[in-house]
Write a protein that holds these residues in place. Structure first.
Motif, mmCIF file in Angstrom:
data_model
loop_
_atom_site.group_PDB
_atom_site.id
_atom_site.type_symbol
_atom_site.label_atom_id
_atom_site.label_comp_id
_atom_site.label_asym_id
_atom_site.label_seq_id
_atom_site.Cartn_x
_atom_site.Cartn_y
_atom_site.Cartn_z
ATOM 1 N N ALA A 132 -47.057 -133.035 -2.918
ATOM 2 C CA ALA A 132 -47.291 -134.108 -3.884
ATOM 3 C C ALA A 132 -47.851 -133.631 -5.215
ATOM 4 N N TYR A 133 -48.427 -132.428 -5.273
ATOM 5 C CA TYR A 133 -49.018 -131.957 -6.527
ATOM 6 C C TYR A 133 -48.963 -130.436 -6.609
ATOM 7 N N GLU A 134 -49.220 -129.930 -7.817
ATOM 8 C CA GLU A 134 -49.181 -128.489 -8.064
ATOM 9 C C GLU A 134 -50.071 -128.152 -9.252
ATOM 10 N N LEU A 135 -50.516 -126.904 -9.312
ATOM 11 C CA LEU A 135 -51.297 -126.416 -10.443
ATOM 12 C C LEU A 135 -50.362 -125.821 -11.485
ATOM 13 N N CYS A 136 -50.645 -126.078 -12.759
ATOM 14 C CA CYS A 136 -49.833 -125.559 -13.854
ATOM 15 C C CYS A 136 -50.755 -124.921 -14.888
ATOM 16 N N HIS A 137 -50.738 -123.596 -14.989
ATOM 17 C CA HIS A 137 -51.630 -122.895 -15.905
ATOM 18 C C HIS A 137 -50.824 -122.114 -16.942
ATOM 19 N N PRO A 138 -51.211 -122.210 -18.201
ATOM 20 C CA PRO A 138 -50.487 -121.479 -19.253
ATOM 21 C C PRO A 138 -50.812 -119.993 -19.223
ATOM 22 N N PRO A 169 -68.276 -129.742 -19.487
ATOM 23 C CA PRO A 169 -68.173 -128.429 -20.137
ATOM 24 C C PRO A 169 -66.766 -128.057 -20.579
ATOM 25 N N TYR A 170 -65.742 -128.766 -20.071
ATOM 26 C CA TYR A 170 -64.361 -128.501 -20.476
ATOM 27 C C TYR A 170 -63.809 -129.683 -21.259
ATOM 28 N N ALA A 171 -62.805 -129.397 -22.067
ATOM 29 C CA ALA A 171 -62.120 -130.462 -22.797
ATOM 30 C C ALA A 171 -61.090 -131.126 -21.885
ATOM 31 N N GLU A 172 -60.880 -132.410 -22.074
ATOM 32 C CA GLU A 172 -59.897 -133.132 -21.270
ATOM 33 C C GLU A 172 -58.491 -132.741 -21.699
ATOM 34 N N GLY A 173 -57.642 -132.486 -20.720
ATOM 35 C CA GLY A 173 -56.257 -132.149 -20.995
ATOM 36 C C GLY A 173 -55.355 -133.367 -20.894
ATOM 37 N N ALA A 174 -54.124 -133.182 -21.278
ATOM 38 C CA ALA A 174 -53.149 -134.277 -21.226
ATOM 39 C C ALA A 174 -52.184 -134.067 -20.057
ATOM 40 N N GLY A 175 -51.604 -135.158 -19.597
ATOM 41 C CA GLY A 175 -50.550 -135.060 -18.590
ATOM 42 C C GLY A 175 -51.014 -134.866 -17.176
ATOM 43 N N GLY A 176 -52.297 -135.176 -16.884
ATOM 44 C CA GLY A 176 -52.789 -135.063 -15.519
ATOM 45 C C GLY A 176 -52.268 -136.185 -14.640
ATOM 46 N N PRO A 177 -52.642 -136.197 -13.352
ATOM 47 C CA PRO A 177 -52.094 -137.171 -12.407
ATOM 48 C C PRO A 177 -52.285 -138.630 -12.812
ATOM 49 N N ILE A 178 -53.463 -138.988 -13.335
ATOM 50 C CA ILE A 178 -53.671 -140.390 -13.670
ATOM 51 C C ILE A 178 -52.781 -140.804 -14.837
ATOM 52 N N PHE A 207 -58.282 -139.445 -6.385
ATOM 53 C CA PHE A 207 -57.489 -139.517 -5.154
ATOM 54 C C PHE A 207 -55.999 -139.699 -5.431
ATOM 55 N N VAL A 208 -55.612 -139.812 -6.696
ATOM 56 C CA VAL A 208 -54.217 -140.088 -7.034
ATOM 57 C C VAL A 208 -53.275 -139.016 -6.493
ATOM 58 N N VAL A 209 -53.769 -137.799 -6.309
ATOM 59 C CA VAL A 209 -52.917 -136.723 -5.784
ATOM 60 C C VAL A 209 -52.588 -136.937 -4.312
#
Length: 465
Positions: A77-83, A224-233, A410-412
């Motif tokens: 249902a989900y995967e990690l995507c790192h640049p 401590p981290y900036a919010e990214g775009a395109g996450g599960p929610i 829990f969306v994942v």
């Protein structure tokens, strides 16, 4: 995936779920996985097992470098995507024999973490809609079992605590680096369609309430981290089926620091009230009448450790505003007292705003809403299932209002539209510890089988389970 046959089956299904996966030769000149590796000792950080390496592209594809991501997958249902974002001067000099200064591929490295208990995951190289299989990484089970315990708390600014290293990878979700796969998205589409069909069959007003994560509301100021775009929610909210999904992030942000508990993952009671108002509006209740229902509420300050503060040594506490002019406990007519999944609570308040019954298939965030929803609906039936639906309970209760409530993190985990409350109760009872048995006995409120409220709601089969 315990066997090679199972692995092949999973990979085949993964490719079917991703029609854009190319079967051409990868545009890779050379790549290497530093960790994990049979040649080196395992590396762990506070966040989990370190996955580190680098990728160099063929000369004709070198300009793709900034668009590349490394994808780590172990769940359907989900995967990690790192640049590729780490500068690797050593690779440019050693492999290409060139100076790394201004080299087009100098940022060819990646480094992230996966759960330390994993024994197998798959690495892909992705460029927009194309991807190529790099390696199936297998780890000795004994090594995975010996992985060090990871810290479950992330310290933010001004003493704010956030969840870390949980099974839902909350930090990666917040940074936009964990994403739902096509299978995960289609699972949510099926679930939402089934939920609304079930509500329509019962002619019930309905809503799927997703409690925003603490990170999404408090993160811009304290994480401590900036919010990214395109996450599960964000992916879920973009689905056509989610147009009527209730996600009260703006209402919570309007509360500022009063929205969430500094040392806990959950919203405050004021946050629960804000979410209850948004939910009530989605269910068609008169907004002014709802506002007036809570207008005389008064709050006092209390000290709270919280589910995050309790994980630190020494424990961390904070001050919270606690509602002291109303308590839903006086309206509990049944509570099986079970911890988490399988708990069944029935509230009955003859003075509530609405005469109907509200059935909630919810999660831990629902409990702090009881002080508010118990004043909005004459009867509230709560099933702790994190949004998983039991159609038999719906059929028995025949609610005027049907709510599924889950948390953004829990969306994942795509909920089911056909779970069994009886099975949840039996499973929970079978694995209770002695301490939990005592806790259940302390907070349980039992009733006779033929209690008029329970009988009118059709809940007798679950009350005697």
């Amino acid at each position: 995936m315990g066997t090679k046959r199972e692995l092949k089956k999973w990979l085949k299904q993964y490719l079917l779920d991703r029609p854009a996966v190319t079967r051409e030769v990868a545009p890779v000149h050379r790549w290497e996985l530093d960790y994990p590796s049979d040649m080196r000792s395992a590396q762990f950080s506070e966040s989990g097992r370190v996955v580190q390496g680098w990728v160099l592209l063929n000369t004709e594809h070198a300009e793709w470098q900034q668009k590349l991501t490394i994808v780590a997958a172990w769940e359907p249902a989900y995967e990690l995507c790192h640049p590729l974002e780490i500068e690797r001067a050593d690779v440019i000099e050693r492999v290409l024999g060139a100076s790394d200064e201004d080299h087009l591929q100098r940022y060819c490295g990646f480094r992230f973490t996966v759960p330390p208990s994993l024994t197998r995951f798959t690495l892909w190289l992705a460029c927009e809609d194309q991807r190529w299989l790099l390696q199936v990484v297998e780890i000795n089970p004994p090594e995975a079992l010996q992985a060090p315990e990871t810290l479950k708390v992330l310290e933010g600014k001004a003493g704010w605590l956030f969840l870390n290293n949980d099974t839902n990878a909350s930090v990666d979700q917040y940074r936009g680096r964990l994403r739902l796969t096509p299978r995960g998205l289609s699972g949510w589409q099926r679930y939402l369609s089934a939920f609304y069909a079930l509500a329509e069959k019962q002619k019930a007003a309905s809503a799927v309430l997703v409690a925003p994560s603490k990170e999404s509301v408090m993160g811009p100021g304290y994480h401590p981290y900036a919010e990214g775009a395109g996450g599960p929610i964000q992916q879920l909210l973009a689905l056509p089926e989610a147009q009527v999904l209730v996600y009260p992030v703006q209402a919570l942000m309007a509360l500022g620091d009063d929205a969430f508990i500094q040392t806990d993952t959950h919203w405050t009671q004021r946050g629960a009230m804000a979410a209850s108002k948004v939910l009530a509006a989605a269910l068609g209740l008169d907004e002014r009448a709802v506002e007036n229902t809570f207008v005389d509420d008064e709050y006092g300050e209390l000290s709270l450790t919280g589910d995050l503060g309790s994980k630190l040594k020494p424990e961390r506490t904070c001050r919270i505003s606690s509602l002291h002019t109303f308590n839903y406990h006086q309206y509990r007519c049944f509570d099986n007292g079970l911890p988490n999944f399988g708990r069944l609570v029935v509230l009955a308040n003859g003075k509530a705003l609405m005469p109907g019954t509200c059935l909630i298939f919810g999660s831990s965030s629902s409990y702090s809403m009881f002080n508010y929803v118990s004043r909005l609906f004459k009867r509230v039936v709560f099933v702790h299932s994190a949004g998983n639906l039991d159609p038999e309970v719906v059929k028995a209760v025949q609610p005027e209002f049907l709510v599924a409530q889950t948390n953004a993190r829990f969306v994942v985990q795509v909920p089911s539209a056909s779970c069994s409350l009886q099975a949840l109760i039996a499973e929970k009872k079978a694995c209770l510890s002695e301490e939990e048995v005592m806790m259940v006995a302390k907070r349980r409120i039992g009733v006779e089988t033929h209690n008029p409220v329970i009988s009118s709601l059709g809940l007798s089969p679950w009350v005697v389970t």
